[in-house]
Design an enzyme around this catalytic site. Structure first.
Site, PDB file in Angstrom:
ATOM      1  N   ARG A 254       5.997   0.749   7.415  1.00 20.22           N
ATOM      2  CA  ARG A 254       4.827   1.385   8.031  1.00 20.22           C
ATOM      3  C   ARG A 254       4.885   1.074   9.514  1.00 20.22           C
ATOM      4  O   ARG A 254       4.532  -0.002   9.956  1.00 20.22           O
ATOM      5  CB  ARG A 254       3.552   0.786   7.402  1.00 20.22           C
ATOM      6  CG  ARG A 254       2.284   1.526   7.764  1.00 20.22           C
ATOM      7  CD  ARG A 254       1.072   0.660   7.459  1.00 20.22           C
ATOM      8  NE  ARG A 254       0.868  -0.304   8.517  1.00 20.22           N
ATOM      9  CZ  ARG A 254       0.428  -1.549   8.354  1.00 20.22           C
ATOM     10  NH1 ARG A 254       0.172  -2.024   7.171  1.00 20.22           N
ATOM     11  NH2 ARG A 254       0.264  -2.342   9.389  1.00 20.22           N
ATOM     12  N   HIS A 258      -2.264   0.163   9.748  1.00 23.11           N
ATOM     13  CA  HIS A 258      -2.646   0.444   8.353  1.00 23.11           C
ATOM     14  C   HIS A 258      -3.549   1.679   8.320  1.00 23.11           C
ATOM     15  O   HIS A 258      -3.278   2.648   7.612  1.00 23.11           O
ATOM     16  CB  HIS A 258      -3.359  -0.768   7.743  1.00 23.11           C
ATOM     17  CG  HIS A 258      -3.976  -0.468   6.420  1.00 23.11           C
ATOM     18  ND1 HIS A 258      -3.229  -0.250   5.287  1.00 23.11           N
ATOM     19  CD2 HIS A 258      -5.274  -0.293   6.057  1.00 23.11           C
ATOM     20  CE1 HIS A 258      -4.045   0.025   4.281  1.00 23.11           C
ATOM     21  NE2 HIS A 258      -5.283   0.008   4.722  1.00 23.11           N
ATOM     22  N   TYR A 267      -0.928  -9.468  13.405  1.00 26.75           N
ATOM     23  CA  TYR A 267      -0.286 -10.143  12.275  1.00 26.75           C
ATOM     24  C   TYR A 267       1.219  -9.887  12.147  1.00 26.75           C
ATOM     25  O   TYR A 267       1.853 -10.343  11.214  1.00 26.75           O
ATOM     26  CB  TYR A 267      -1.003  -9.809  10.952  1.00 26.75           C
ATOM     27  CG  TYR A 267      -1.123  -8.324  10.635  1.00 26.75           C
ATOM     28  CD1 TYR A 267      -0.057  -7.621  10.107  1.00 26.75           C
ATOM     29  CD2 TYR A 267      -2.324  -7.640  10.869  1.00 26.75           C
ATOM     30  CE1 TYR A 267      -0.164  -6.273   9.807  1.00 26.75           C
ATOM     31  CE2 TYR A 267      -2.443  -6.293  10.570  1.00 26.75           C
ATOM     32  CZ  TYR A 267      -1.374  -5.610  10.041  1.00 26.75           C
ATOM     33  OH  TYR A 267      -1.489  -4.275   9.750  1.00 26.75           O
TER      34      TYR A 267
HETATM   35  C1  LIG Z   1      -8.791  -1.718  -5.602  1.00 26.81           C
HETATM   36  C2  LIG Z   1      -8.769  -1.833  -4.103  1.00 26.81           C
HETATM   37  N1  LIG Z   1      -8.685  -3.048  -3.535  1.00 26.81           N
HETATM   38  C3  LIG Z   1      -8.649  -3.170  -2.191  1.00 26.81           C
HETATM   39  C4  LIG Z   1      -8.701  -2.053  -1.389  1.00 26.81           C
HETATM   40  C5  LIG Z   1      -8.617  -2.167   0.120  1.00 26.81           C
HETATM   41  N2  LIG Z   1      -7.280  -1.747   0.537  1.00 26.81           N
HETATM   42  C6  LIG Z   1      -7.065  -0.506   0.997  1.00 26.81           C
HETATM   43  S1  LIG Z   1      -5.456  -0.238   1.327  1.00 26.81           S
HETATM   44  C7  LIG Z   1      -5.029  -1.787   0.887  1.00 26.81           C
HETATM   45  C8  LIG Z   1      -3.589  -2.233   0.963  1.00 26.81           C
HETATM   46  C9  LIG Z   1      -2.664  -1.339   0.223  1.00 26.81           C
HETATM   47  O1  LIG Z   1      -1.354  -1.710   0.463  1.00 26.81           O
HETATM   48  P1  LIG Z   1      -0.159  -0.930  -0.184  1.00 26.81           P
HETATM   49  O2  LIG Z   1      -0.400  -0.729  -1.623  1.00 26.81           O
HETATM   50  O3  LIG Z   1       1.086  -1.622   0.198  1.00 26.81           O
HETATM   51  O4  LIG Z   1      -0.225   0.522   0.492  1.00 26.81           O
HETATM   52  P2  LIG Z   1      -0.080   0.881   2.054  1.00 26.81           P
HETATM   53  O5  LIG Z   1      -1.467   0.760   2.628  1.00 26.81           O
HETATM   54  O6  LIG Z   1       0.856  -0.070   2.668  1.00 26.81           O
HETATM   55  O7  LIG Z   1       0.391   2.287   2.088  1.00 26.81           O
HETATM   56  C10 LIG Z   1      -6.136  -2.512   0.475  1.00 26.81           C
HETATM   57  C11 LIG Z   1      -6.098  -3.917   0.023  1.00 26.81           C
HETATM   58  C12 LIG Z   1      -8.818  -0.790  -2.023  1.00 26.81           C
HETATM   59  N3  LIG Z   1      -8.852   0.352  -1.337  1.00 26.81           N
HETATM   60  N4  LIG Z   1      -8.826  -0.708  -3.375  1.00 26.81           N
END
Ligand SMILES: Cc1ncc(C[n+]2csc(CCOP(=O)(O)OP(=O)(O)O)c2C)c(N)n1
Ligand SMILES: [Mg+2]
Length: 375
Positions: A254, A258, A267
């Site tokens: 990425r 985010h 970070y």
């Molecule tokens: C069940 C849940 N827990 C926490 C969140 C908050 N949250 C949104 S994105 C994210 C991280 C996701 O990381 P990843 O699966 O690696 O996907 P990326 O964002 O890197 O595409 C979190 C913790 C959420 N949306 N849903």
């Protein structure tokens, strides 16, 4: 006493275009020149849409936006592999996959402008899923239905590295394996889940091996290699259509924030970002296309001009179409009949809005003076 090995597994890594854009002919998928150029156009278009969308958010014209900069190969390659009739089950960062599936840019923007129209099911695309990993279960459900009805199609779920730590993803793969669901699980391992690095996510050496516990196949692919991703996803979909689900781990990065609410500089290091910049999926593919004499400076410019024109038109269209934003609509459309608790929450929300003097807003199209070219 008996002590013997009862299971063993290995995980394959696939790459068709190496870091310098050199092709491994044995791994190249069957694609004609026109398709190759279209994939390249889609990758550049996605990047520019992301850049422009971030700029629009910065000027208050868009809500939170999750750019997929750096992940264009993983998304375009896989979405091309999915036939139009196959179901796409995305998470929240799949702009490039949506564009590849023919979703117009203005609709993607509407989603971030708070218009419910941007979240409608279109074609055979599910809307973005915000609860991390939950959509993997939806793909298993679709894939199971395809198995039951004997459909020669499959569902492709997108999720991230962070999502593989969620129970939902394990459950989805497990149930897909048991029920012969026509499902492919595509994990875009972009190395970060907001501020949690891949190393903080799991001690497993690969995320692809998480398939093993579900008894399904797991494979790793260079996610910045669009042709490798296309090839692996095609094979996985073919297998899924036969009732054998697959987990693909696409190794990517990425490159941007985010979401627009995040600042990755707090970070992660400049060195890490520079390392991945050198592995950029668009440049790598461009080198390949130039080597194949499919791309020259003139064509490069023409594609860029056409993209800028299209995006400008679509941003205008999004703004013109943004006639209303009704926050209370977030309670609608998930259930055919809202459960009592949701009805209660909606009432509380609406009564708070009216006491704040902030009823449902009506926004008319605004003309734009400042530049939003995203540079
Ligand atoms: C069940 C849940 N827990 C926490 C969140 C908050 N949250 C949104 S994105 C994210 C991280 C996701 O990381 P990843 O699966 O690696 O996907 P990326 O964002 O890197 O595409 C979190 C913790 C959420 N949306 N849903
Ligand atoms: Mg991630």
């Amino acid at each position: 006493m008996v002590r013997e090995q009862v299971a063993e597994f290995s995980v394959e890594y696939v790459q068709a275009l190496d870091e310098e854009g050199n092709a491994d002919d044995a791994e190249l998928p069957d694609v004609d020149d026109e398709q190759l150029l279209e994939m390249y156009r889609l990758m550049r278009l996605s990047r520019r849409v992301d850049e422009r969308a971030v700029a629009l958010q910065r000027r208050g014209e868009l809500g939170t936006y999750a750019p997929g900069i750096g992940q264009e190969a993983a998304q375009v390659g896989s979405a091309i592999a999915l036939e139009p009739e196959g179901w796409m089950v995305p998470s929240f960062r799949e702009g490039a996959a949506f564009l590849t599936r023919g979703t117009p840019i203005h609709r993607l923007l509407w989603y971030s402008m708070g218009m419910e129209e941007g979240a409608e099911v279109s074609g055979s695309n599910f809307p973005p899923s915000i609860p991390v990993g939950s959509q993997a279960l939806h793909a298993s459900g679709v894939g199971w239905a395809q198995e039951i009805t004997g459909a020669d199609e499959a569902a492709l779920a997108y999720f991230g590295d962070g999502a593989t730590s969620e129970g939902d993803v394990y459950e989805a793969m497990n149930v897909a394996g048991v029920l012969d669901a026509h499902a492919v699980f595509l994990c875009q391992n972009n190395q970060w889940a907001i501020s949690v690095p891949r190393s903080g996510q799991s001690r497993a050496e690969t995320l692809a091996q998480k398939a093993v516990a579900a008894g399904i196949e797991g494979v790793q692919v260079d996610g910045n290699d669009v042709l490798g991703v296309l090839s692996v996803t095609r094979d996985a979909l073919e297998s899924a259509r036969e009732g054998d689900p697959v987990l693909i781990e696409a190794l990517t990065y990425r490159r941007s924030m985010h979401t627009t609410s995040d600042d990755p500089r707090v970070y992660r290091t400049d060195e890490e970002e520079a390392e991945w910049e050198a592995l950029d999926p668009i440049e790598r593919f461009e080198t390949y296309l130039r080597d194949e004499d499919l791309l020259d400076d003139e064509r490069f410019e023409a594609i860029g001009d056409e993209i800028e024109e299209l995006i400008a038109d679509e941003i205008d269209r999004a703004k013109e179409g943004q006639t209303r934003v009704v926050p209370a609509e977030m309670f609608d459309y998930v259930f055919a009949e809202a459960p009592p608790e949701l009805v209660r929450q909606k009432e509380v929300f609406e009564s708070q809005q009216s006491t704040d003097g902030e009823g449902p807003t009506s926004k008319s199209a605004t003309s734009e003076e400042a530049s939003d070219d995203g540079e």
